[in-house]
Write a protein that holds these residues in place. Structure first.
Motif, mmCIF file in Angstrom:
data_model
loop_
_atom_site.group_PDB
_atom_site.id
_atom_site.type_symbol
_atom_site.label_atom_id
_atom_site.label_comp_id
_atom_site.label_asym_id
_atom_site.label_seq_id
_atom_site.Cartn_x
_atom_site.Cartn_y
_atom_site.Cartn_z
ATOM 1 N N UNK B 6 0.983 -1.185 -0.017
ATOM 2 C CA UNK B 6 0.017 -0.044 -0.110
ATOM 3 C C UNK B 6 0.890 1.216 -0.048
ATOM 4 N N UNK B 7 1.934 1.302 0.653
ATOM 5 C CA UNK B 7 3.019 2.410 0.749
ATOM 6 C C UNK B 7 3.359 2.801 -0.395
ATOM 7 N N UNK B 10 0.791 4.032 -2.967
ATOM 8 C CA UNK B 10 0.709 5.596 -2.611
ATOM 9 C C UNK B 10 1.824 6.358 -2.987
ATOM 10 N N UNK B 11 2.953 5.843 -2.769
ATOM 11 C CA UNK B 11 4.215 6.947 -2.689
ATOM 12 C C UNK B 11 4.562 6.806 -4.381
ATOM 13 N N UNK B 15 0.373 9.447 -4.973
ATOM 14 C CA UNK B 15 0.540 10.895 -4.514
ATOM 15 C C UNK B 15 0.885 11.852 -5.498
ATOM 16 N N UNK B 18 -1.864 12.884 -7.292
ATOM 17 C CA UNK B 18 -2.914 13.635 -6.189
ATOM 18 C C UNK B 18 -2.259 15.161 -5.742
ATOM 19 N N UNK B 19 -1.000 15.079 -5.487
ATOM 20 C CA UNK B 19 -0.307 16.384 -5.372
ATOM 21 C C UNK B 19 -0.323 17.422 -6.595
ATOM 22 N N UNK B 67 -7.593 10.298 -2.635
ATOM 23 C CA UNK B 67 -6.364 10.644 -3.303
ATOM 24 C C UNK B 67 -6.584 9.576 -4.569
#
Lengths: 406, 148
Positions: B6-7, B10-11, B15, B18-19, B67
């Motif tokens: 999961x990390x 996301x990373x 992200x 999303x950012x 996200x």
């Protein structure tokens, strides 16, 4: 008497199974609680040794099943300070509220009348009244809340009018945790000639509920949020109303005498229990009441007040925005919050990797979400098997989520 | 394919988009504008599409939500911008099949989007990831650009 959470936790077999490889941290009891072995065993024992249909068989086994079922009715009445005669078994709070809609409200709410709900309703105590008022040409009004999530009692006089026939409100909000001054609302409603329906789904598992003190006309609560099985719930009604009301559903058992073209009704409460009910579930709900009675209502409340205070403090340290009353004496163990930058769904998925179950979303209260100005919140809710350690696990997992998004 | 934790999902995938979402904002003029949401979680997307003949000439989105919903929409706009509408449709349908677990996901068709497969492990989040794609399919249909 304080509660020993380590001892209580041993009653709940679910904690023996890891969640995502971690010890389970269950913080979603406001959605549905876990079940103690005492309740699970009671249901098994019913099926293994007492199972038959109730109120029908002229044989011992059916009498045993009936005694178990009626014993559960007594326990469920006792839990809210009511004689068992006023207790109708249903599938849960939603069905209980809908039962009022299709019986009393259907007969007594007409064109031009008003039904008053609040801005903090769960959909189960909103949609039935939307449907009713739309069908009848009546008006649905919403008593506002203030920014802390308390009912605007100062506006009650404006919102309850001579046209108000029914006031429906929750005893405890499933999002804000707010405990509402139902007795005060009931007094105003009755003075205007209106009846009061109380959604006690969130309150009944956690705080003392007494229908006489609340002075309500109807009250609904569910088994599955209070250590009991799904598929069972209660509608309490004032006896004179239940006597006058038409049946809810038609079928077996709710009748007295049937002809080809008409029928007469069984006595209250059986008039409202058509067909074979969820007997084992009702028995399980009765066992749940007995389990909670043994822990003690006051001890449960004290425990949750302490834990809620602790959780709100720790959540505040993380910078989370917490919704609902700040004063824990005005709220239950339901804490909705948002952590900036981390959407509740992302938060829920990330903390789940640590075995933490929290709710994320609109909590079946979309109008309230709009009032709060957020699309969703995260929510942690507590029960008898939770303590400070669960809050700490959540806070640590939240720190990781925050780190990812930083 | 090595499954992402999961990390990592996301990373390494989510992200970034999303950012710094690509093609975020309104697109005017447009041929189709569609607003869709996931009622269960409150994710929202408003998608704007401009066609040039049978091609997706321009695409942009507004939205708010988790996200995964927003990053997936951003990745979608990046992927289908400039594609013939029928190819955009193929990609969207391929993503949907991959998310439903019906196919592994074709690297040639999907490119970097294959990383969205990491979401399959989190069933409740699949509809977040698909919100943009389902909206795209509807937009193509509304624009009269879909073929079956």
């Amino acid at each position: 008497m304080s509660m020993d959470v380590d001892v209580i936790r041993k009653d709940f077999p679910i904690f023996e199974t890891p969640a995502n490889g971690k010890p389970l941290t269950y913080l979603d009891s406001a959605s549905s609680s876990q079940k103690p072995r005492q309740v699970i065993d009671r249901i098994v024992r019913f099926y293994e040794t007492e199972n038959a249909n109730v109120h029908r068989g002229a044989y011992q086994l059916s009498e045993m099943a009936t005694a178990a079922y009626e014993g559960a009715r007594e326990a469920c009445g006792r839990w809210i300070g009511s004689p068992s005669r006023n207790i109708i078994f249903t599938r849960g709070t939603t069905e209980s509220i809908n039962a009022v809609r299709f019986t009393w409200a259907n007969q007594n709410v007409g064109a031009g009348d008003e039904v008053l709900v609040t801005e903090m309703e769960h959909h189960s105590n909103l949609i039935p009244w939307q449907l009713l008022t739309q069908e009848k040409g009546a008006t649905l009004r919403h008593l506002p809340i203030d920014d802390e999530g308390l009912l605007r009692m100062d506006l009650l006089g404006e919102y309850i009018t001579e046209r108000t026939k029914l006031v429906a409100l929750p005893l405890m909000s499933n999002v804000l945790g707010t405990i509402n001054p139902v007795a005060e609302v009931a007094a105003a409603a009755h003075a205007a000639g209106a009846k009061v329906v109380v959604d006690a789904a969130q309150a009944a598992p956690h705080i003392k509920v007494d229908v006489a003190e609340l002075d309500c006309d109807f009250l609904a609560y569910s088994s599955h949020k209070m250590c009991g099985p799904t598929g069972a719930g209660v509608l309490y009604g004032r006896i004179e109303l239940l006597e006058e009301m038409p049946p809810f559903m038609g079928g077996g058992e709710m009748i007295r005498e049937v002809w080809a073209d008409r029928a007469t009704w069984n006595e209250v409460p059986f008039k409202f229990e058509a067909g074979t009910m969820n007997i084992a579930q009702a028995v399980g709900m009765g066992a749940a009441v007995e389990y909670l009675e043994a822990l003690g209502e006051d001890a449960i409340r004290d425990h949750e007040v302490r834990l809620t205070k602790y959780a709100m403090g720790r959540l505040e340290e993380t910078g989370a925005i917490i919704y609902g009353p700040k004063d824990v004496s005005k709220r239950g163990g339901v804490v909705s919050f948002n952590l900036d930058d981390v959407h509740p769904h992302d938060l829920s998925t990330i903390v789940d990797q640590h075995g933490v179950c929290i709710r994320a979303g609109h909590h079946c209260a979309q109008p309230l979400m709009r009032r709060l100005g957020v699309p969703a919140t995260a929510r942690a809710s507590f029960y008898v098997y939770n303590d400070e350690r669960d809050v700490d696990v959540l806070i640590d997992a939240m720190a990781e989520a925050k780190g990812w998004f930083a | 394919m090595v499954r992402l934790s999961l990390e990592e999902l996301y990373k390494e995938v989510i992200l970034d988009h999303y950012r710094a979402p690509r093609n975020k904002g309104r697109l005017d003029p447009h041929d189709v504008a569609l607003e869709r949401n996931n009622p269960l979680c409150g994710d929202e997307i408003e998608l704007f599409v401009k066609f040039a003949g049978d091609d997706v000439e321009g695409i942009a989105f507004e939205g708010k939500g988790c996200s995964i919903s927003q990053a997936s929409a951003s990745m979608m706009t990046e992927k289908v911008q400039g594609l013939p509408a029928k190819d955009a449709q193929l990609v969207a349908e391929s993503i949907k099949r991959m998310m439903a677990g019906e196919e592994e996901g074709d690297v040639e068709t999907l490119g970097d989007l294959i990383s969205l497969k990491g979401v399959v492990k989190y069933p409740v989040r699949i509809k977040c990831a698909l919100l943009g794609w389902n909206t795209l399919l509807e937009a193509l249909e509304e624009g009269g650009k879909t073929s079956s």
